[in-house]
Design an enzyme around this catalytic site. Structure first.
Site, PDB file in Angstrom:
ATOM      1  N   GLY A 136       0.854  -1.186   0.000  1.00 33.42           N
ATOM      2  CA  GLY A 136       0.000   0.000   0.000  1.00 33.42           C
ATOM      3  C   GLY A 136       0.884   1.227   0.000  1.00 33.42           C
ATOM      4  O   GLY A 136       2.104   1.125  -0.129  1.00 33.42           O
ATOM      5  N   VAL A 167       1.246  -5.290   2.852  1.00 34.13           N
ATOM      6  CA  VAL A 167       0.209  -6.144   3.397  1.00 34.13           C
ATOM      7  C   VAL A 167       0.603  -7.603   3.183  1.00 34.13           C
ATOM      8  O   VAL A 167       1.030  -7.986   2.096  1.00 34.13           O
ATOM      9  CB  VAL A 167      -1.158  -5.855   2.733  1.00 34.13           C
ATOM     10  CG1 VAL A 167      -2.239  -6.711   3.365  1.00 34.13           C
ATOM     11  CG2 VAL A 167      -1.500  -4.382   2.866  1.00 34.13           C
ATOM     12  N   ASP A 216      -9.150   8.112   2.303  1.00 37.93           N
ATOM     13  CA  ASP A 216      -8.673   7.635   1.016  1.00 37.93           C
ATOM     14  C   ASP A 216      -9.731   6.744   0.366  1.00 37.93           C
ATOM     15  O   ASP A 216      -9.419   5.647  -0.098  1.00 37.93           O
ATOM     16  CB  ASP A 216      -7.347   6.885   1.206  1.00 37.93           C
ATOM     17  CG  ASP A 216      -6.578   6.741  -0.100  1.00 37.93           C
ATOM     18  OD1 ASP A 216      -6.911   7.457  -1.070  1.00 37.93           O
ATOM     19  OD2 ASP A 216      -5.661   5.911  -0.168  1.00 37.93           O
TER      20      ASP A 216
END
Lengths: 818, 198
Positions: free
Chosen positions: A84, A89, A197
């Protein structure tokens, strides 16, 4: 070039050193050639800025090696899923709970303790959200130089991938997903977490078609950097965040969600650009007032849906939906409407709000289990110390808690006037029945030395069971934070929806707060003299804390009351009201009273559309604020929208059942709607609550008068203890001309003294049939009063004048006739 | 030694020599000196899709390891050469990685007028900031500068070198001299870019 060589070199140095550059100064008076050079340097400055703003990436550990960890705490890391913006992740296995999880590892720079604490805090807040549309957070902790967020492993394509493969969604698919996202985002906002976001690649579509919102807080800017992060997705960023560098808010999330829905529906973005600088430019043009982006008009896109999305992406945040829940309400109405394609563009937001309040549970049912809205009363806490200002603490705590709780959509919190007047010696069941609530918050509060401590208890009325209790203590100077803490906990306990307002800080000055509380109490009494007292109290509060938004709104409210302030020309009162309302708004744009005051200012300027919008915002922000509803109801009456007015006033009464003021709001709305018999019933109800309530006598008298029961009207007027235009008018109608003239004499004497009461005099002349005189005084009235003439359209007392062309001229002058 | 900036700078050439001799401390110092800057450069230059595909940090580390382990293959040909060399290695490494994963950059049709979506799908942050055409003029102008000038500018504005580091990288006697040289180079670049418009 020689003359400007210095300045060109200076600009180059500034670009390289990263110091600010005043481009317009640099460009002043330079040659054509140098101007061209400066243009290129400006681009190079853009290059340098990009790199300066980029996250530096993982901090080195000195070894230079960074394999993915084998373990994170007890989690076994099995593989990398992706990277990200601010972290990687991983897929991981939790052996204790025997399940697969996703693990996001965010590198933390040495010394950025605040940032890591913030990420962990948000993780924990988010972990409290249990919503199928919000990725579930299981854990958040820092180990060495990384913060790990352990979360639900969600599999499926993102909306972005789905869009790339299959193209745009149709209107009903967009609505369906939009509703899910509204609910999900609202749940996060309720927990105090902004997404920052929202974009198509952060929404995963699960195999069953449900969507899950991922990657909360990823748009967070790095430590105090005020420039938008260029690695993010600027097309979704609200202009105030992107261009003005303001903090993200609920409304910037609303904007991003609006962009996402727009994108789903059309496959393009509302504001497009080929570069970041072009995007800045495009937003700046819009902020300067070029027309807001509109959805392409297309037969498959319902006009009402287009209007909702356009409101969500309005460049002006104050015109946007203030909460995601509000956007969700509009979408839901569309979704449910059987003839939604042919709905008129303007759907009565009032009707929607009332429906939500009255039908209840609608919002909750989508979010949690189906549930009625909570009706709750917050009783004054018992005082456990004996200091001189105990009453103020007692009432202030009740007012503070009630105001905070009224910001929540899904609670009906009984207003202050009612809870302060209820007899606390009654049994819990009796109190519950009188106030119409199923639960009661009670407690005790007291100071010992420099510490204030409190205990709050939530009791169920039906069986007197204690549902929840908590103890609090704070330094005495932070008493107001104690209110906030109790309200936040209570809201969480009740699982209420809400918004950012809970984070607002009314004032830090306790003494100012005490003065404000007393001012409010005075204002509740609704007589001119009390209004003047309130004004003094508010002004004293403002001397202690000039930034006290609520006190400013209070001042505006007093100045807007036509008869409150003697010796002040209408224009001057209006000027002061306008200034105070604007000040309140600039200090706290989440304050319902600020918007309500702004609405009142707009309506005195006959700016009806703006007034309506402000009232609706006020109600959006404080759905449980009875006073705002009362004002709105009165305003609706003046516009002749009687049924809506009665509905709003009834909501006020539900919220504040023991307040004669709220009851009288209903009576007044009924009277304007010419429903005199019902209005008389409500006026008597108010008199039951308060034997001497002046407004009740006043309204009762007006009702009798309209029904031709002049003697009863006169008797009621006389109870007010002062001559009014209505009394004179009633005398005139009853044929008691001599007494009517005596009233005129008294009124003229008063007018000579303080310029108040021109309208009253006009009224008596109207009753006597002396039309010219009446118009003469009406003219004076319109010059000296703030709120007066706007009753022209509806007040029955002017009926004898209506057929005169001069009356039509006056109506036109105030924008009340076409 | 978090950024390698607060310690007195040892000559990179000297460090390379020590690393070649099996001195791990020297290798670590080389990493410390170059990794953050290379990463910064890569993050500005790589499009979004590529950054999601292959982890930038890993690529940077691979490129550095590859360079310093096989440092025999590197003959410094002048000031700033190492920096350029590292970037080239990283660039090759990235291309290999993309080829290996069998992915092509999506939507690279330059003539597509609906390139509005480019910000979301393909462009690098740098491209977003100044636009594709300007970026191309920037690249072209850079290539027309002397290597020393080019390295000074890229090192300073794309890689975030301190002037002291820059002095060392491009062979200037002092930070101040590096600063002055970079200023002159930047103006030269602006002139070249303007020429690129004609």
């Amino acid at each position: 070039m020689a003359a400007n060589e210095q300045s060109i070199t200076e600009v180059a140095a500034a670009i390289l050193d990263g110091t600010p550059i005043d481009w317009s100064a640099a460009e002043t008076g330079v040659s054509e050639e140098d101007r061209a050079l400066l243009e290129e340097l400006r681009l190079l400055c853009g290059v340098a800025d990009v790199h300066r703003q980029l996250p530096p990436g993982a901090e080195q550990d000195g070894t230079g090696r960074k394999d993915h960890p084998e373990f994170w705490g007890r989690l076994r890391v099995t593989g990398r899923v992706g990277s990200g913006t601010f972290g990687d992740v991983y897929r991981a296995w939790d052996p204790r709970l025997d399940r697969e999880v996703a693990l996001k590892l965010i590198p933390i720079k040495t010394g950025s303790d605040r940032r890591s604490a913030e990420i962990i805090r948000e993780g924990r807040l988010l972990a409290r959200v249990r919503h199928p549309g919000v990725v579930a957070i299981y854990d958040a902790e820092q180990i060495e130089s990384q913060v790990g967020l352990c979360m639900e492993f969600v599999e499926g394509p993102t909306l972005q991938q789905r869009l790339e493969q299959k193209g745009p969604f149709n209107a009903s698919e967009t609505l369906e997903i939009g509703l899910q996202l509204c609910d999900a985002l609202a749940a996060a906002h309720d927990a105090g977490v902004l997404h920052r976001d929202v974009k198509a690649s952060n929404v995963v579509v699960k195999p069953d078609g449900r969507v899950v919102l991922m990657d909360f807080g990823a748009g967070r800017r790095l430590d105090g950097d005020v420039t938008a992060d260029p690695t993010g997705t600027p097309l979704y960023l609200a202009p105030e965040v992107l261009v003005q560098g303001l903090e993200a808010t609920i409304r910037s999330d609303v904007y991003s969600l609006g962009v996402l829905l727009y994108y789903m529906l059309t496959g393009s973005y509302p504001v497009t650009a080929r570069s970041l600088s072009e995007l800045h430019e495009a937003h700046q043009q819009r902020l300067k007032g070029s027309p807001a982006p509109r959805l392409p008009r297309h037969p498959d896109i319902p006009a009402r849906l287009a209007a909702s999305l356009e409101r969500a992406i309005d460049p002006d945040p104050t015109r946007r939906y203030l909460t995601v829940a509000a956007l969700g309400r509009d979408l839901r109405a569309l979704h449910k409407g059987p003839r939604w394609r042919s709905w008129p563009v303007v759907v009565s937001a009032t009707a929607l709000v009332v429906a939500v309040l009255v039908a209840g549970g609608m919002l909750l049912s989508a979010r949690t289990a189906s549930r009625e809205p909570v009706r709750i009363a917050i009783l004054p806490f018992a005082i456990t110390d004996d200091q001189s200002d105990s009453d103020v603490i007692r009432e202030g705590t009740a007012r503070g808690l009630i105001a905070r709780m009224q910001a929540y959509d899904n609670a009906r919190v009984i207003s202050t006037a009612s809870v302060l007047s209820v007899d606390t010696n009654l049994s819990l069941k009796e109190i519950g029945a009188r106030l119409g609530v199923s639960a009661v918050l009670t407690g005790r509060i007291g100071r010992s030395g420099d510490v204030v401590s409190a205990e709050a208890r939530l009791l169920r009325v039906s069986d007197e069971r204690m549902l929840w209790s908590e103890e609090y203590s704070r330094p005495a100077s932070e008493m107001l934070d104690l209110h906030r803490a109790i309200a936040v906990d209570l809201a969480e306990e009740l699982r209420l929806g809400g918004d950012e307002r809970r984070q607002q800080w009314p004032t830090h000055n306790l003494q100012a707060h005490a003065l404000y509380v007393r001012g409010q109490a005075a204002l509740d009494k609704f007589t001119p003299r009390d209004a003047r007292t309130a004004l003094q109290l508010f002004e004293r509060a403002l001397e202690l804390d000039p930034d006290y938004a609520q006190a400013h709104a209070g001042v505006a409210r007093v100045y807007l009351d036509a008869n409150a302030v003697p010796n002040l020309a209408g224009a001057e009162a209006l000027r002061r009201a306008t200034a105070s309302a604007a000040r309140a708004m600039s200090l706290d744009q989440w304050l319902p009273e600020a918007h309500s005051a702004a609405a009142a200012v707009h309506s005195t300027q006959t700016n009806w559309a703006a007034a309506d919008r402000e009232y609706q915002i006020a109600i959006d922000l404080g759905p449980g604020n009875a006073v705002v509803r009362e004002h709105y109801a009165r305003w609706l009456s003046l516009l002749g929208r009687h049924d809506e007015a009665v509905a709003q006033a009834r909501v006020a009464e539900l919220l504040d059942p023991l307040s004669p003021r709220a009851v009288m709001a209903v009576a007044s709305a009924l009277r304007f709607g010419r429903r005199y018999e019902e209005a008389i019933g409500y006026a008597h109800k108010a008199l039951d609550l308060d034997r001497g309530h002046p407004a009740a006598y006043h309204n009762l008298a007006l009702d009798y008068q309209e029904l031709g029961r002049f003697d009863e009207a006169i008797e009621a007027y006389l109870r007010l203890g002062r001559p009014t235009g209505n009394l004179g008018h009633a005398y005139a109608q009853a044929g008691r001309t001599r007494e009517a003239r005596a009233v005129i004499a008294q009124l003229e004497e008063r007018y000579a003294k303080d310029r108040l009461g021109a309208g009253d005099i006009a009224q008596v002349y109207s009753g006597l049939g002396e039309i010219d005189r009446a118009f003469e005084w009406l003219e004076r009235w319109s010059q000296t009063s703030v709120g007066g003439p706007i009753t022209f359209k509806v007040a029955p007392v002017w009926d004898p004048l209506r057929s005169d062309p001069r009356f039509t001229t006056l109506l036109k002058k105030y924008g009340l006739a076409d | 030694m978090t950024q390698g900036r607060d310690v007195p700078l040892e000559s990179t050439i000297h460090l390379i020599a020590r690393a070649r001799g099996g001195d791990n401390a020297a290798l670590e110092q080389l990493f410390a000196r170059h990794e953050a800057q290379l990463r910064r450069w890569a993050r500005g230059r790589l499009p979004h899709w590529a950054r999601q595909l292959a982890d930038t940090d890993d690529l940077v580390q691979d490129a550095l390891l590859q360079t310093f382990k096989r440092i025999e293959g590197f003959e410094p040909r002048g000031p700033g050469a190492l920096q350029a060399y590292l970037r080239q290695v990283l660039f090759n490494r990235l291309r290999d990685e993309l080829r290996k994963r069998g992915r092509q950059p999506p939507g690279t049709d330059l003539d597509d007028p609906a390139a509005a979506n480019a910000i979301e799908s393909g462009d690098s942050p740098l491209e977003q900031a100044i636009g594709r055409e300007n970026l191309e003029r920037y690249e072209a102008a850079l290539s027309r500068l002397k290597q020393e000038e080019r390295e000074a500018i890229v090192g300073r504005i794309e890689m975030g070198y301190t002037y002291q580091e820059l002095a060392e990288a491009v062979g200037k006697p002092s930070a101040d001299a590096a600063r002055k040289a970079t200023q002159r180079a930047l103006i030269r670049l602006a002139e070249e870019m303007h020429r690129g418009r004609e």
